[in-house]
Scaffold this active site. Structure first.
Site, PDB file in Angstrom:
ATOM      1  N   LYS A   1       0.945  -1.067  -0.031  1.00 57.92           N
ATOM      2  CA  LYS A   1      -0.085  -0.008   0.034  1.00 57.92           C
ATOM      3  C   LYS A   1       0.983   1.226  -0.116  1.00 57.92           C
ATOM      4  O   LYS A   1       2.131   1.057   0.389  1.00 57.92           O
ATOM      5  CB  LYS A   1      -0.711   0.026   1.393  1.00 57.92           C
ATOM      6  CG  LYS A   1      -2.109   0.825   1.096  1.00 57.92           C
ATOM      7  CD  LYS A   1      -3.230   0.046   0.270  1.00 57.92           C
ATOM      8  CE  LYS A   1      -4.428   0.666   0.522  1.00 57.92           C
ATOM      9  NZ  LYS A   1      -5.467  -0.785  -0.051  1.00 57.92           N
TER      10      LYS A   1
HETATM   11  N1  GLU Z   1      -7.095  -0.418  -3.257  1.00 58.41           N
HETATM   12  C1  GLU Z   1      -7.740  -1.429  -3.353  1.00 58.41           C
HETATM   13  C2  GLU Z   1      -7.719  -2.322  -2.337  1.00 58.41           C
HETATM   14  O1  GLU Z   1      -7.670  -1.893  -1.175  1.00 58.41           O
HETATM   15  C3  GLU Z   1      -7.422  -2.124  -4.489  1.00 58.41           C
HETATM   16  C4  GLU Z   1      -6.032  -2.572  -4.668  1.00 58.41           C
HETATM   17  C5  GLU Z   1      -5.598  -3.320  -6.111  1.00 58.41           C
HETATM   18  O2  GLU Z   1      -6.255  -3.178  -6.903  1.00 58.41           O
HETATM   19  O3  GLU Z   1      -4.256  -3.551  -6.152  1.00 58.41           O
HETATM   20  O4  GLU Z   1      -8.044  -3.566  -2.333  1.00 58.41           O
END
Ligand code: GLU
Length: 419
Positions: A107
Site C-alpha cells: 500500500k
Molecule cells: N485499493 C484497493 C484495495 O484496497 C485495490 C488494490 C488493487 O487493486 O491492487 O483492495
C-alpha cells in the site's frame, strides 16, 4: 514500538495475533509473517498554482514477496501515515492470498487533502510521487492501483511517468488505469460490484428477499456508490448514504442514480437536499437488512457493533471494524452475518490482477469474461471461508484471515527466509 506503531497498525497486529493463536503459529515465526519486508518514505515537492513550493510526504510499504510481486493501492488523504499504510499493506496480503492471487500485499499513500489541490497540482504530485518510487516498484516487484482519493486519471499519470523513464509504454506497472490507456473493462466497477454480488449471495443464503430489502451505505466514493447502484438496480431500497460532507436518509429509498449524477457534478453529496439530511453518526445503526461501511477504517467500534440492527455487514472499506467490535460481532454471529473486508472488497484487486495479466499478454478480454471470472474467484473464496468457519466454529473474519495467513506462512516455510 516500531515505525509503524499507531492505532491502525496496532489493529492489524491484534487481528494477526488472534489468527496466529488459532493457527498455533510459534512466537518466533510471527514477526516473520507480520512485519513488512520494506517501506519507503519520500518527499514530493510541487509548484503550487500561486508559484510557491509545497512538499508532501509519501509512503510505500511492501509487505512480502513470497508469492510474487506486491500489489495494492495508493491513497491520497490527510490521515495517511506510515502505520496506516503498513496496516493496509498487511491486509492486502491476506486479501490476495485468500483470493489465490500470485501477490503479496502493498500500500502507498500521500498525506494530502486531494480536494485542496487543483487538477494541475494533482498531476504534478502524482507524477512526482511515481518518479520517487521508480527505484522501488516494477511490474514484477510492486504494482500500484487506486485507493481512497485516487482514480483512473492518477493511475494514467503514474503509468506515463514510469513509462517516460523506461522510454517505452509499461502499462503493467499499475492497474486501475482508464480503458483507453491499457486498463481493463470492469475494473472501475469491480470493488462495488463484488460487494453487491457477495451481499446478494448472503441474502439468498439467509432467504432474505432482495427486492424491497433495505440497505445503508457509508461512503459514496468508487466502492460505496457502485455497491449502492448495483443493489438499487436489484430493487433494494438504499435508505441512507453518507460521505465526508454529510448523510442523507429516505425511508422509501434514495434515488441512487440521481445521487451519483450529483456527486459526479459537485464532487460530493453536499447540496443534494437539506430535507433528506440526517446525522452521519447514526446511519450505521439504523434498522435495515444490510449495512455497508465503504469509507474508512475503525468506524464500527464495540459500541456501534452492539447497536447494529441489520442482518448483514458487508465491509466495502478496509479495516472498518475494530478488534473490540469483532468480539461483539462474533457473539452476535447468529443474528448478523459478517462479510469481512478481505473477502468483501477483494473484487477490486481480483480485477486488477486480470488487468495486469491482460497488459502482460497484450490480450484483452470482454467485460462479460472479466465479471464472470471475478465472481468465480469471489465464490471460491466465500465457499472456503464458510466451510472453514463451520468446520472450526470460528467467526467469518477469523476463517477468512486464517486462510490468507496460512497460505503466506506455508509458502514462506517452503521457500526460506528471503521473501
Ligand atoms: N485499493 C484497493 C484495495 O484496497 C485495490 C488494490 C488493487 O487493486 O491492487 O483492495
Amino acid at each position: 514500538m516500531t515505525i509503524y506503531s499507531g492505532p491502525v497498525f496496532e489493529m492489524a497486529a491484534t487481528q494477526f495475533g488472534v489468527i496466529a493463536d488459532y493457527l498455533a503459529i510459534p512466537e518466533d515465526v510471527r514477526p516473520r509473517i507480520l512485519m513488512p519486508k520494506r517501506a519507503v518514505t519520500v518527499s514530493c515537492p510541487i509548484h503550487r498554482d500561486d508559484g510557491s513550493i509545497a512538499v508532501f510526504e509519501g509512503y510505500r510499504v511492501q509487505h512480502h514477496l513470497t508469492l510474487g510481486p506486491t500489489k495494492g493501492g495508493t491513497r491520497f488523504a490527510p490521515s495517511v501515515d506510515i502505520g496506516e499504510v503498513a496496516a493496509l499493506a498487511v491486509w492486502m496480503s491476506w486479501k490476495c492470498a485468500l483470493a489465490g492471487l500470485p501477490y503479496g500485499g502493498a500500500k502507498g499513500g500521500i498525506c494530502v487533502d486531494p480536494s485542496a489541490l487543483s487538477n494541475r497540482e494533482r498531476e504534478a504530485l502524482s507524477r512526482r510521487y511515481m518518479q520517487e518510487m521508480i527505484p522501488f516498484v516494477g511490474p514484477h516487484t510492486d504494482v500500484m492501483a487506486p485507493d481512497m482519493g485516487t482514480d483512473e486519471q492518477v493511475m494514467a499519470w503514474f503509468m506515463d511517468t514510469y513509462s517516460m523513464y523506461q522510454g517505452k509504454t509499461v502499462a503493467e506497472i499499475v492497474t486501475g488505469k482508464p480503458v483507453r490507456a491499457g486498463g481493463t473493462l470492469g475494473r472501475r466497477e469491480a470493488t462495488g460490484r463484488g460487494v453487491a454480488y457477495l451481499t446478494r449471495r448472503v441474502m439468498n443464503d439467509l432467504q432474505l428477499r432482495i427486492s424491497g430489502a433495505t440497505a445503508v451505505v457509508q461512503g459514496f466514493g468508487n466502492v460505496g456508490s457502485i455497491a449502492a447502484l448495483e443493489l438499487y438496480n436489484d430493487g433494494v431500497k438504499v435508505i441512507a448514504v453518507s460521505d465526508h460532507t454529510g448523510a442523507l436518509y429516505r425511508a422509501a429509498g434514495l434515488d441512487i442514480p440521481d445521487l451519483i449524477t450529483h456527486a459526479a457534478k459537485h464532487g460530493s453529496l453536499a447540496g443534494y437536499s437539506s430535507e433528506l439530511a440526517c446525522d452521519p453518526a447514526e446511519i450505521l445503526t439504523l434498522p435495515c437488512d444490510v449495512v455497508i461501511p465503504a469509507a474508512r477504517e475503525r468506524v464500527i467500534d464495540a459500541d456501534v457493533a452492539d447497536r447494529l440492527r441489520c442482518r448483514i455487514v458487508a465491509e466495502g472499506a478496509n479495516g472498518p471494524t475494530t478488534p473490540d467490535a469483532d468480539l461483539v460481532l462474533a457473539r452476535r454471529q447468529n443474528e448478523i452475518f459478517l462479510i469481512p473486508d478481505i473477502l468483501c472488497n477483494s473484487g477490486g484487486v481480483v480485477v486488477s490482477y486480470f488487468e495486469w495479466v491482460q497488459d502482460l499478454q497484450q490480450l484483452f478480454w470482454e467485460e462479460e469474461e472479466v465479471v464472470r471470472r471475478q465472481y468465480q474467484i469471489l465464490d471460491r473464496a466465500f465457499d472456503q471461508m464458510v466451510v472453514r468457519a463451520r468446520r472450526d466454529r470460528v467467526f467469518n473474519r477469523t476463517a477468512a484471515m486464517a486462510i490468507g495467513v496460512e497460505r503466506v506462512r506455508d509458502a514462506k516455510h517452503t521457500r526460506g527466509l528471503f521473501p
